[in-house]
Write a protein that holds these residues in place. Structure first.
Motif, PDB file in Angstrom:
ATOM      1  N   UNK A   2       0.828  -1.201   0.000  1.00  0.00           N
ATOM      2  CA  UNK A   2       0.000   0.000   0.000  1.00  0.00           C
ATOM      3  C   UNK A   2       0.863   1.251   0.000  1.00  0.00           C
ATOM      4  N   UNK A   3       0.269   2.346  -0.319  1.00  0.00           N
ATOM      5  CA  UNK A   3       0.962   3.636  -0.278  1.00  0.00           C
ATOM      6  C   UNK A   3       1.177   4.009   1.183  1.00  0.00           C
ATOM      7  N   UNK A   4       2.381   4.483   1.495  1.00  0.00           N
ATOM      8  CA  UNK A   4       2.679   4.922   2.853  1.00  0.00           C
ATOM      9  C   UNK A   4       2.728   6.445   2.880  1.00  0.00           C
ATOM     10  N   UNK A   5       2.026   7.043   3.837  1.00  0.00           N
ATOM     11  CA  UNK A   5       1.997   8.494   3.988  1.00  0.00           C
ATOM     12  C   UNK A   5       2.648   8.848   5.321  1.00  0.00           C
ATOM     13  N   UNK A   6       3.680   9.701   5.251  1.00  0.00           N
ATOM     14  CA  UNK A   6       4.452  10.073   6.436  1.00  0.00           C
ATOM     15  C   UNK A   6       4.358  11.580   6.644  1.00  0.00           C
ATOM     16  N   UNK A   7       4.031  11.998   7.864  1.00  0.00           N
ATOM     17  CA  UNK A   7       4.028  13.406   8.228  1.00  0.00           C
ATOM     18  C   UNK A   7       5.409  13.807   8.715  1.00  0.00           C
ATOM     19  N   UNK A   8       5.944  14.899   8.205  1.00  0.00           N
ATOM     20  CA  UNK A   8       7.262  15.398   8.601  1.00  0.00           C
ATOM     21  C   UNK A   8       7.103  16.736   9.315  1.00  0.00           C
ATOM     22  N   UNK A   9       7.752  16.844  10.464  1.00  0.00           N
ATOM     23  CA  UNK A   9       7.650  18.056  11.274  1.00  0.00           C
ATOM     24  C   UNK A   9       8.981  18.289  11.980  1.00  0.00           C
ATOM     25  N   UNK A  10       9.277  19.514  12.293  1.00  0.00           N
ATOM     26  CA  UNK A  10      10.509  19.837  13.016  1.00  0.00           C
ATOM     27  C   UNK A  10      10.340  21.158  13.758  1.00  0.00           C
ATOM     28  N   UNK A  11      11.230  21.377  14.693  1.00  0.00           N
ATOM     29  CA  UNK A  11      11.366  22.674  15.361  1.00  0.00           C
ATOM     30  C   UNK A  11      10.041  23.223  15.885  1.00  0.00           C
ATOM     31  N   UNK A  80       8.777   1.071   2.685  1.00  0.00           N
ATOM     32  CA  UNK A  80       8.533   0.681   1.292  1.00  0.00           C
ATOM     33  C   UNK A  80       9.835   0.555   0.497  1.00  0.00           C
ATOM     34  N   UNK A  81      10.810  -0.165   1.026  1.00  0.00           N
ATOM     35  CA  UNK A  81      12.098  -0.427   0.357  1.00  0.00           C
ATOM     36  C   UNK A  81      12.999   0.800   0.225  1.00  0.00           C
ATOM     37  N   UNK A  82      12.693   1.869   0.913  1.00  0.00           N
ATOM     38  CA  UNK A  82      13.562   3.044   0.939  1.00  0.00           C
ATOM     39  C   UNK A  82      14.064   3.248   2.363  1.00  0.00           C
ATOM     40  N   UNK A  83      15.279   3.753   2.475  1.00  0.00           N
ATOM     41  CA  UNK A  83      15.822   4.088   3.790  1.00  0.00           C
ATOM     42  C   UNK A  83      15.710   5.597   3.982  1.00  0.00           C
ATOM     43  N   UNK A 148       4.217  16.458   3.880  1.00  0.00           N
ATOM     44  CA  UNK A 148       3.687  15.114   3.715  1.00  0.00           C
ATOM     45  C   UNK A 148       4.569  14.398   2.699  1.00  0.00           C
ATOM     46  N   UNK A 149       5.027  13.212   3.077  1.00  0.00           N
ATOM     47  CA  UNK A 149       5.873  12.385   2.228  1.00  0.00           C
ATOM     48  C   UNK A 149       5.081  11.131   1.887  1.00  0.00           C
ATOM     49  N   UNK A 150       4.809  10.948   0.594  1.00  0.00           N
ATOM     50  CA  UNK A 150       4.059   9.778   0.149  1.00  0.00           C
ATOM     51  C   UNK A 150       5.010   8.844  -0.583  1.00  0.00           C
ATOM     52  N   UNK A 151       5.012   7.572  -0.155  1.00  0.00           N
ATOM     53  CA  UNK A 151       5.872   6.574  -0.779  1.00  0.00           C
ATOM     54  C   UNK A 151       4.992   5.459  -1.326  1.00  0.00           C
ATOM     55  N   UNK A 152       5.122   5.214  -2.636  1.00  0.00           N
ATOM     56  CA  UNK A 152       4.394   4.149  -3.310  1.00  0.00           C
ATOM     57  C   UNK A 152       5.445   3.293  -4.012  1.00  0.00           C
ATOM     58  N   UNK A 153       5.787   2.154  -3.399  1.00  0.00           N
ATOM     59  CA  UNK A 153       6.926   1.337  -3.821  1.00  0.00           C
ATOM     60  C   UNK A 153       8.147   2.231  -3.685  1.00  0.00           C
ATOM     61  N   UNK A 154       8.841   2.552  -4.773  1.00  0.00           N
ATOM     62  CA  UNK A 154       9.987   3.460  -4.645  1.00  0.00           C
ATOM     63  C   UNK A 154       9.690   4.833  -5.241  1.00  0.00           C
ATOM     64  N   UNK A 155       8.420   5.061  -5.586  1.00  0.00           N
ATOM     65  CA  UNK A 155       8.002   6.368  -6.092  1.00  0.00           C
ATOM     66  C   UNK A 155       7.710   7.275  -4.900  1.00  0.00           C
ATOM     67  N   UNK A 156       8.265   8.480  -4.931  1.00  0.00           N
ATOM     68  CA  UNK A 156       8.152   9.407  -3.808  1.00  0.00           C
ATOM     69  C   UNK A 156       7.503  10.711  -4.267  1.00  0.00           C
TER      70      UNK A 156
END
Length: 179
Positions: A2-11, A80-83, A148-156
């Motif tokens: 499935x598509x992975x959705x990651x929230x990115x935040x800092x500071x 999703x296969x990405x580091x 928002x970072x969306x990863x679908x396999x190795x598509x970003x």
């Protein structure tokens, strides 16, 4: 997969610079699978609040050390296969692409998420994606933002989400003209 959705935040600098995470951040992260915080929380309550939305990983920023918050200085997450590397990004000069690229290579990551500059940035260099979500509380010459970072396999796909107006707005120069 499935598509992975990651929230990115800092500071976030809570409660030093604001009482709480802005509601728009919570709404933006409502459907994410994971939240990554790139440091300078200044209170563990930030992680507790974000954990109510999604699993949250954070690293220690320079202001967290001052506050005695004991978190790792770096993390590597596989998605999703990405580091994905997570650091605060205390490099000189601030937000220096070459220094961040060097740190990404040290960590062996495809994507490096950093903070510290309080300015959003998306830059692809030598096959590595450098991301900085900026700050939703105290930006520097920028809008208040998260990503928002969306990863679908190795598509970003990455999106900068504006949370609010800049802290300091431009002066009304007509008001200060000399005669």
């Amino acid at each position: 997969m499935k598509i992975m959705l990651i929230g990115l935040i800092s500071d976030t600098h809570i409660p030093d610079r604001a009482k709480e995470i802005p509601q728009k951040v919570i709404e933006t992260f409502n459907d994410v699978d994971l939240i990554l915080h790139a440091g300078d929380l200044t209170s563990m309550e930030v992680i507790e609040k974000l954990e109510e939305i999604a699993p949250t990983m954070a690293i220690q920023g320079n202001m967290d050390r001052i506050k005695g918050i004991d978190l790792p200085k770096a993390r590597v997450i596989e998605a999703e296969d990405l580091k994905i590397g997570l650091i605060h990004g205390e490099v000189y000069p601030r937000a220096d692409t070459q220094q961040l690229l060097y740190l990404a290579r040290q960590l062996g990551v495809d994507i490096l998420v950093s903070g510290h500059s309080h300015q959003p940035k998306i830059e692809q260099i030598e096959g590595i994606l450098l991301l900085n979500p900026g700050s939703p509380i105290v930006p520097r010459l920028a809008d208040r933002t998260v990503m928002l970072l969306e990863i679908n396999k190795k598509e970003v796909d990455v999106e900068i989400i504006k949370i609010g107006a800049p802290v300091c707005s431009a002066l009304d120069f007509d008001k200060y003209k000399r005669d």
